[in-house]
Design an enzyme around this catalytic site. Sequence first.
Site, PDB file in Angstrom:
ATOM      1  CG  ASP A   1      -1.942  -1.073   1.236  1.00  0.00           C
ATOM      2  OD1 ASP A   1      -2.201  -1.637   0.153  1.00  0.00           O
ATOM      3  OD2 ASP A   1      -2.485  -1.363   2.321  1.00  0.00           O
ATOM      4  NE  ARG A   2      -1.046   7.337  -2.018  1.00  0.00           N
ATOM      5  CZ  ARG A   2      -0.849   8.098  -3.106  1.00  0.00           C
ATOM      6  NH1 ARG A   2       0.262   8.800  -3.213  1.00  0.00           N
ATOM      7  NH2 ARG A   2      -1.762   8.158  -4.054  1.00  0.00           N
TER       8      ARG A   2
END
Length: 305
Positions: free
Chosen positions: A146-147
């Site tokens: 995930d970012r």
Amino acid sequence: MNKRKNTGYNRMPHAASRYTIYNVTEPMELMDFLMKKMAGISRTRVKALLTNRVVLVDNNIQTQYNFPLLRGMKVQISKEKHKHEFRHPMLKILYEDAYIIVVEKKEGLLSVASEHQKERTAQHILTEYVKRQNRNNRVFVVHRLDRETSGVMMFAKDEKTQHNLRDNWHDIVFDRRYVALVMGDMEKDQGTVESWLTDRKLYVSSSPYDDGGKYSVTHYRTIKRANGFSMIELQLETGRKNQIRVHMQSLGHPVVGDMRYGCETDPLRRLALHAFKLCFYHPITGETMNFELPYPMPFRSLMQR
């Protein structure tokens, strides 16, 4: 012209080249090859050359000292170190050879662009880097973080290796772990969360029964409880989108800083989730590869009593 004794490794004349180039005429590990060719060089110095990313095999940077060379390969020693240095505030290369790149990704950087997110990503940055060596080079996505999740990631450098990793992920990757800070005191010292996860675009929903979602399993171990938080280590049996974040929410202990999945505080100004360990068998050589990062210092600081 003076003739050299044939040791099985012949230097190719290459006037005004940026490289010292050798042909491989018999199988040998890279360390032994370089020590034979560079008479008097120490093992420490060879490892320094590899660490400094100035050794290439068949035009690909090689950092693995025991990389198996085969007849017909070409070994190059770059005379221009700066050409192959990689520096980026959001990415650090931990390992690279002709087939894979393993990196440490910082929080805030996308792994790969989606249909609606066209910003620079880890894949874009690494593709630009490998194209400096050869304009036809690319990197290929194998898995994602995930970012807002930091930690170890692996990319492939060709489609065949990418497909091999994706198709045999559970046989090749034998240990993949995260550390997280979650809200509240965990009730159990260890446990397992099982559910079916469905991607709803803006969020991922979890169901305790099969509702058509993807079966997902997360194992966790509580390391420490302090200051209203718990530090836990997580091991994934499956790798679904937002899996850890959703499973921690389902336990009533959302990940610190995860406003999407139930957390109401953000003391670290980031998602407190870090992929600290990735262990796998090399998809080509079969060698055991182990990568482990320390827990982020802000995680430790928040848990100090």
